[in-house]
Write an enzyme that holds these catalytic residues in place. Structure first.
Site, short mmCIF file in Angstrom:
data_model
loop_
_atom_site.label_atom_id
_atom_site.label_comp_id
_atom_site.label_asym_id
_atom_site.label_seq_id
_atom_site.Cartn_x
_atom_site.Cartn_y
_atom_site.Cartn_z
N ASP A 1 0.67 -1.59 0.29
CA ASP A 1 -0.36 -0.09 -0.21
C ASP A 1 1.25 1.29 0.04
O ASP A 1 2.48 1.22 -0.17
CB ASP A 1 -1.02 -0.37 1.08
CG ASP A 1 -1.94 1.00 1.44
OD1 ASP A 1 -2.62 1.76 0.25
OD2 ASP A 1 -2.33 0.80 1.88
N GLU B 1 2.25 5.16 -3.83
CA GLU B 1 2.76 6.25 -5.02
C GLU B 1 3.94 7.26 -4.73
O GLU B 1 4.08 7.25 -5.93
CB GLU B 1 1.39 6.58 -4.58
CG GLU B 1 -0.17 6.07 -4.02
CD GLU B 1 -0.43 5.42 -4.11
OE1 GLU B 1 0.33 5.45 -2.32
OE2 GLU B 1 -1.09 4.73 -3.91
N ASP C 1 -8.90 3.90 -1.71
CA ASP C 1 -9.72 4.60 -1.44
C ASP C 1 -10.94 4.72 -1.52
O ASP C 1 -11.39 6.28 -1.27
CB ASP C 1 -8.93 5.86 0.05
CG ASP C 1 -8.06 5.15 0.96
OD1 ASP C 1 -7.65 3.33 0.17
OD2 ASP C 1 -7.10 5.28 1.52
#
Lengths: 618, 854
Positions: free
Chosen positions: B491, B494, B567
């Site tokens: 997770d 980015e 999300d």
């Protein structure tokens, strides 16, 4: 060994059902022949034809489990390579070898069951005693209530009489006083005028200070306007006002109402908020196309992020992280201002309406409490009667909170009360008071001027005394009525919970559960309310505390207390399965009911017979 | 969503410059010195006027660019434009070319040796492309066209609007020039000045364009962002960001980037892929954008802008969309074949708090007879967000916990994020610091940003050596408390940096090889995912397929694992947007993807949750997940009725596992998505081109989502000319038209196409692991070409679309006669017998056999 196909997974009660040559699906959808029974092909969607295989998704497999208790498992467990039945009968395709563990498992289960039965038996005795006590106590409460109601009525009449007299005296006194004063006044007139003038101006400025923020904004902006930006700022503040209006009109949701209030509160203190006012409308008008709910959302965020410019790298990191986590630490660390914001949030967490009720109730009793304390020496009312959310009270009792104790305290009240007020001359205290008042009133001459000062003060004192007595009685009546309103269970088995709190320590927290009142989580001196008493649920198996302190970015805290049979009242566990939704377990004799005991005994009897059978087999 | 925290195009100088430029307003470029060498075309590009009057160049005057064109099977033209590093004025620094995205052997496998080029007319060079296409280079002004060789019909063109611009590297600022950029409290130093690239690409014969994920949208096709009748819109942004509460409909960039666009029309399909990992902004231009008086239909123009990098782009000729997808994947690789368990249902929450919680959730599935395969642990399972560790109080015995799950054939996934806690007592930080493995900040120190653990640093995953080091952390001896049934979730890759500009890493941070973060940003998460995935392979000594879920992605991510759409929120709009989002990912190779069932933020109403399970059961990646602050939402917490509805939805997925697994296999060879837009299967049916509500699962199954509360009926368009069988009752519906269908609470409408077989397993187990030996049920509607490899028997064949008087069937070999009788479509209490069913043919799935109906 591979069991007989015909009997595979069939419970003894069903054996006869499957004897027929042509068998019906239990749901009546169709029929099947005996060769289709357990032939690994699902004919009946309800699984009737495949009790012993995994062919029907909705089938159920019966394992006998000799030596332990029979079990019905989902057909999805049959021949799936995992031993589900202790006799291993669910795995018969030879892929795994399940040893029979029923004998050992059965013994463990029986021992456990026996212990449970013993607890229920002992608990039931305690419960029955408690139920008896509760019945007596409730009867006493009722008796007291009716007595107090009568007393209150008489007392109220006396107080009224005294009040009337007192007012007449006061009027006479005032007239005398006035005459004197007029004299003096004339002399001081000049000086007084001057003083009054000053006072007025001070008051006026105070009023402005306390005005609501909404009203204040235009004023503030006008002030700014005098510095040369008048039109622009006025325009902006107008849109801000409009925006606020829209919010209160269009977003009745509690959440938004809260935010609006938050803003109001935020903008109130300090003088530097002029600056904030000047900024916020700008942002609002930027987003003017968004709907009100969105606007306030982004505005709230904007407000937070508007300050990010001044943050250190670490503060910024914490702030952004806190969006996902809702951790307050981030806000705390940012600035004291945010800390105060957090307090606001907590404050507004309670629904306004309820808050009012609660507050008024609270303030009633709080006032009463003060009165008790003022007159403590005289009347010896115990704090305990107050019976409300007083921390001192609760902590005094938390450890010793035991049914007997609270009953005793009730009795104490009785005896103290009677000792203090009704031991003279065989007359009830109220009769005696009546006589006294009569006497006082008679001895007072109204037409005498100037007023006899000692008589007047006697009447006033008598009035004050009786009036405070009256309010004490009224408050006690209120308490009894409040208590009576509660549902103490079918057998009033939870009556004794009313005056008790139960504590549980876990790591740094102490949880305190006060049935019919509230539940808190305490850490050192700080206390978080997990919920106020809501109700019993699930046929008195669960106590619900709801509307506790608000969780940042989450729900209001709540607690469900699951009750189970035990010999003592004690909290066994507190857990938080979802954020801010707590679950506790409370063991209590109140849950040790006869029907369940019978059920358990029957279960043990079944197990014993099954054990006997398997023993015989061996 | 915090608009002001993110840059829009106007706040992004390269985007603003390129976007406001008028067609043909900059000096055009000319092609010179074009030649064929080593089977490819190479040339130089210079501004036209410079070419005509070569004076001694001033320092500011542009240097020549190098142009290279090469051809790939099965149908791609590669265009490379870069600085001419042999130029003595060229800076020593080289522009970044994204490594390790194209398959390592792509040139050996797919590059064609061009034998000749031709010049039919002066100033024009053309050469052969596969499938009857040709590439045409116009020298002056520079322009490239891909067209059909037979009728010269254009398919794709490059720079036909003269918007190509290439900002060359410089070492010195000119007077008064400021290279720094400021956004909010952040400053970007830009030590090499502006270095952006922009150009126009036109898709001819296109009705719509698709692709360039990741954006949240309720539209399957890419809506125009500029031109007549377009409301103000940002360009589509490709910049991997961790966006808090993203909007369900926005051109704003989300967690991943695949700079690959597809066009489709009734006449042709084509594609364009720009291999560049810098921030990219893409405009889809509405007809008439350049000249409102003369809108050109049948062509979609696009403007591509990137902050840095080079031009390394591919034109795909199609002619079918399936070909375009295949052409793209022949370069970037087909999706990895997942393990079977990963195709089942995943149960996740931030967070399952402790071992007791894990056991009780696991037991909940059993006691409610709902199958699931994987239980997930989010960040709170670690010791203070130090990944590869366990919170010793909450998870004292992780091995025991995993073994308890594994005993039921279930798996566990734990999270491993790229931010490493800067804590000297943490082995990972210690090692990374000592070895110098962290990304550096602009001043050369280890970059220090804020994420879950607080102050954190980020391993430089661009470096193969560091990836190697990282992958070894997954070995059982290194990841204490891990067992073979444990898999991984990446997770925040980015990367998410809470105190960084736009919640990510500063663009002037420095990577391996003196690469600026701005150049590699969109691929950082890809390299991280790659390293983790290789780690899981290494751990299993290469015998175990990895399962690693990632949030960030780039072109090529499909080779390393699954992704999810991040999300999202528990509302109906996000449910609706999940379908176009996943379809778009599928078209761009990222077939193994899904959205959080139930919505990550917020608390779904039970009806929404049920509908989400019913739709999510058809996502390639099927996982329920929820935010820390939300109420518990395990499937049995909403009353018996809803429990039954969710169980049914999960059962549908498990029953279809053989079909899904077959489709995964197909995806891993052909690259065709599992979840497909209707038009991919019906490319001539215009009605389907922008249908983002219904989709195909493979070639046989059509699914229509229900996206509104209390929906009573829904209009379902069934494409093509053949008929469809409604899987609720077996009724036949005609293709090529819309049907108004009643909506039921116990499922969403699904249809099986005529002439297909859907293999199922209708015996439900605790998890997919126990289903391995269970027999198949074939749902068959006429023809068959499907192949399986298995020891399994067929227990039932369901026949739709046959006359009801068939009573017997004969199975060859063996001349074995079996009964045909009416049976239900699915084995559920109360289902009525509506379909002809061949009872127990008992043939092996893998054998050759025939069933003749008498």
């Amino acid at each position: 060994s591979i069991p007989l196909r015909d009997s595979l997974g069939i419970s003894p009660q069903d054996e006869s059902y499957y004897k027929a040559g042509v068998i019906k699906c239990k749901d009546g959808s169709k029929k099947f022949s005996r060769d289709q029974l357990n032939d690994e092909f699902c004919d009946c969607p309800d699984g009737t034809d495949e009790p012993g295989t995994s062919a029907c998704p909705e089938g159920k497999f019966y394992c006998q489990n000799s030596g332990h208790a029979p079990l019905v498992v989902f057909s999805s467990r049959v021949n799936d390579g995992i031993c589900d039945c202790c006799d291993g009968s669910d795995e018969y395709d030879g892929k795994v070898n399940c040893s029979n563990t029923c004998w050992e498992a059965g013994k463990v289960a029986r021992d456990k069951l026996k212990k449970k039965i013993a607890t229920y038996q002992d608990g039931l005795i305690i419960r029955n005693k408690e139920v008896e006590k509760a019945k007596l106590a409730i009867a006493k409460d009722e008796e007291e209530l009716s007595k107090l109601t009568n007393e209150e009525k008489s007392l109220r009449e006396l107080v009224a009489k005294l009040k009337e007299q007192k007012e007449r005296i006061e009027k006479a006194e005032n007239e005398e006083k006035l005459k004197k004063e007029l004299e003096e006044k004339r002399l001081k007139e000049e000086a007084e005028k001057q003083a009054a003038k000053e006072k007025e101006s001070i008051e006026a400025s105070l009023q402005v200070e306390s005005k609501d923020a909404n009203e204040k904004v235009p004023e503030a902006s006008t002030e700014v306007g005098e510095n040369g930006k008048k039109t622009e700022v006025q325009h902006e503040s107008a849109s801000y006002d409009e925006h606020n209006e829209v919010l209160s009109r269009e977003s009745p949701a509690q959440k938004f109402a809260k935010m609006t209030r938050n803003e109001d509160e935020e903008t109130k203190p300090g003088n530097e908020d002029k600056l904030e006012h000047a900024q916020m409308p700008e942002q609002v008008s930027d987003d003017s196309s968004a709907n009100a709910a969105d606007a306030i959302h982004s505005e709230g965020q904007e407000h937070g992020s508007a300050s990010t410019g001044g943050l250190s790298k670490e503060e910024l990191g914490r702030l952004v992280a806190s969006r996902w986590t809702g951790e307050k630490s981030a806000e705390k660390d940012v600035s004291p201002k945010d800390e105060s914001q957090k307090v606001h949030t907590d404050d507004v967490a309670e629904p306004a309406e309820e808050e009012e009720n609660y507050d008024s109730y609270n303030s009633d009793t709080e006032d009463d409490r003060y009165k008790y304390k003022d007159h403590e020496d005289e009347h010896k009312y115990d704090d305990e009667y107050d019976g409300d959310s007083d921390e001192e009270y609760s902590s005094d009792h938390a450890d010793t909170a035991d049914a007997a104790d609270s009953y005793k305290s009730d009795d104490e009240y009785k005896s103290d009360h009677s000792e203090d007020t009704s031991t003279h001359g065989g007359l009830s205290w109220i009769d005696k008071i009546q006589q006294t008042v009569q006497h006082v009133l008679q001895s007072f001459n109204f037409f005498k001027t100037p007023v006899d000062l000692s008589d007047a003060s006697r009447i006033k004192k008598e009035y004050d005394d009786l009036n405070s007595k009256l309010s004490k009685i009224q408050s006690r009546i209120h308490q009894l009525k409040e208590k009576n309103k509660h549902d103490f269970g079918n057998d009033k088995q939870f009556y004794s919970f009313y005056d008790q709190c139960f504590e549980y320590k876990e790591n740094k927290y102490v949880y305190k559960v006060c049935p019919f009142k509230k539940a808190t989580q305490n850490e050192g001196h700080s206390s978080t309310q997990l919920g106020r008493w809501d109700k019993f649920e699930d046929s008195y198996r669960t106590m619900v505390f709801a509307n506790g302190d608000h969780c940042w970015n989450g729900p209001d805290r709540s607690l469900k207390v699951r009750l189970r049979c035990g010999l003592k009242n004690e909290v066994a566990d507190v857990d938080e399965p979802s954020r801010c939704e707590y679950v506790a377990v409370l063991s209590t004799p109140a849950m040790c009911v006869e029907e369940k005991l019978k059920e358990l005994k029957q279960k043990l009897a079944d197990m014993n017979s099954s054990q006997q059978a398997s023993h015989d087999e061996l | 969503w915090k608009k002001e925290e993110f840059r829009d195009c106007n706040q992004t100088p390269f985007c603003k410059r390129a976007r406001t430029r008028a067609p043909h307003s900059i000096p055009s470029l000319s092609v010179s010195s074009l030649s064929l060498s080593d089977g490819a075309v190479s040339a130089r590009l210079l501004p036209s006027q410079l070419l005509q009057s070569p004076t001694d160049s001033t320092p500011a005057s542009p240097r020549a660019l190098t142009l290279r064109l090469s051809v790939y099977t099965p149908g791609a033209l590669r265009l490379e434009i870069d600085e001419d590093y042999s130029d003595p004025d060229a800076p020593s620094h080289r522009r970044f070319r994204v490594p390790d995205v194209l398959l390592p052997d792509v040139d050996d496998r797919h590059k064609l040796y061009l034998p000749r080029i031709s010049s039919a007319s002066p100033g024009v060079t053309s050469f052969y492309l596969p499938y009857g296409f040709e590439a045409v280079v116009q020298h002056e002004p520079f322009q490239i066209e891909v067209r059909r060789a037979s009728n010269k019909e254009p398919i794709l063109s490059f720079n036909s609007h003269g918007l190509f611009d290439f900002e060359q590297l410089r070492t010195n600022k000119s007077d008064g020039e400021d290279w720094e950029e400021r956004f909010r409290s952040h400053t970007d130093t830009r030590p090499r000045g502006p270095q952006s690239i922009s150009f126009d690409v036109s898709f001819h014969g296109a009705d719509f364009v698709y692709g360039i994920p990741e954006h949240a949208s309720t539209s399957l096709s890419l809506r125009p962002t500029r031109g007549p009748d377009v409301d103000f819109s940002e360009p589509y942004r490709l910049f991997n960001l961790d966006v808090f509460e993203y909007l369900h409909d926005s051109p704003f960039g989300l967690y991943g980037s695949i700079p690959f666009m597809l066009s489709h029309g009734t006449k042709s399909s084509s594609g364009f892929f720009w291999l560049n990992a810098a921030e990219m902004q893409i405009d889809v231009l509405a007809p008439g954008w350049d000249d409102p008086a003369n809108p050109s239909p049948n062509r979609i123009d696009t403007l591509w802008m990137a902050e840095a990098g080079v031009v390394d782009a591919f034109f795909f000729v199609g002619p079918e969309t399936k070909d375009v997808v295949g052409q793209y994947l022949s370069l970037t690789g087909t999706p990895a074949m997942p393990q079977h368990f990963a195709v089942g249902y995943h149960q996740c929450r931030w967070n399952y708090r402790d071992e007791e919680d894990v056991d009780s959730v696991d037991a909940g599935f059993d006691s409610h007879d709902i199958p699931y395969d994987v239980l997930w642990l989010d960040i709170e399972h670690t010791d203070g967000k130090r990944y590869f560790t366990w919170d010793k109080t909450l998870f004292p015995d992780p091995v025991g916990m995993q073994k308890r799950l594994a005993a039921k054939g279930r798996h566990m996934v734990t999270i491993v994020d790229p931010h490493v806690k800067r804590d000297d007592s943490f082995f990972l930080h210690k090692e990374a610091t000592e070895k110098g493995y962290y990304v550096k900040d602009a001043s050369g120190r280890d970059f220090d940003g804020w994420c879950w653990p607080g102050s954190s640093s980020y391993p430089d995953m661009l470096n193969p050596e560091i990836r190697e080091w990282w992958s070894e952390k997954f070995l059982f001896e290194n990841y204490k408390g891990s067992t073979p049934s444990l898999y991984i979730w990446n997770d925040m890759n980015e990367p998410s940096v809470f105190n960084g500009p736009e919640v990510t890493m500063p663009r002037d941070a420095v990577h391996y090889g003196d690469v600026e973060h701005r150049e590699v940003h969109n691929a950082y998460g890809y390299y991280f995912h790659m390293a983790s995935s290789i780690g899981v392979v290494k751990r299993g000594e290469g015998k175990d397929r990895p399962f690693v879920l990632s949030r960030a992605f780039f072109a090529g991510t499909q080779r390393y694992g699954a992704i999810w759409t991040g999300d999202n929120s528990a509302d109906w709009d996000h449910l609706r947007a999940s379908v176009p989002m996943i379809l778009t990912l599928g078209l761009t190779g990222m077939t193994f993807s899904g959205a959080d069932v139930g919505g990550f933020f917020g608390n779904p109403e039970p009806e929404l949750l049920v509908r989400w399970y019913q739709l999510g059961a058809f996502y390639p990646f099927f996982r329920g997940h929820a935010h820390l602050d939300t109420k518990r939402r395990e499937p049995w917490l909403f009353g018996e009725k809803n429990t039954a509805l969710i169980r049914e939805a999960v059962h549908v997925r498990y029953s279809l596992l053989p079909y899904f697994y077959t489709l995964f296999r197909e995806a891993s060879t052909s690259g065709l998505p599992i979840m497909r837009p209707l038009w991919l299967e019906f490319p001539q049916d215009k009605e389907t081109f922008n249908n983002g509500e219904a989709f195909m699962v493979g070639p046989a199954l059509l699914v229509q989502g229900i996206y509104q509360a209390g929906e009573k009926s829904v209009s379902v368009y069934l494409p093509g000319t053949e008929s469809w069988y409604y899987l609720r009752n077996g009724v036949t519906y005609a293709g090529g038209r819309s049907h108004k269908m009643e909506v039921f609470e116990d499922g969403i409408p699904t249809f099986q196409k005529a002439g297909t077989i859907i293999p199922r397993k209708d015996r439900f187990r605790r998890s997919s692991t126990q289903m391995v030996n269970d027999p198949y049920t074939l749902g068959r509607t006429n023809l068959s070409k499907k192949k399986f490899s298995s020891e399994c028997l067929i227990e039932r064949v369901i026949l739709l679309g046959l006359s009801a008087n068939a009573k017997k069937a004969v199975i060859e070999p063996g001349n074995h006669e079996v009964d045909i009788e009416l049976g239900p479509l699915s084995l559920r209490a109360g289902s009525s017998p509506v379909a002809l069913t061949i009872r127990k043919p008992n043939v092996h799935v893998a054998d050759d056999w025939t069933i003749s109906i008498l």
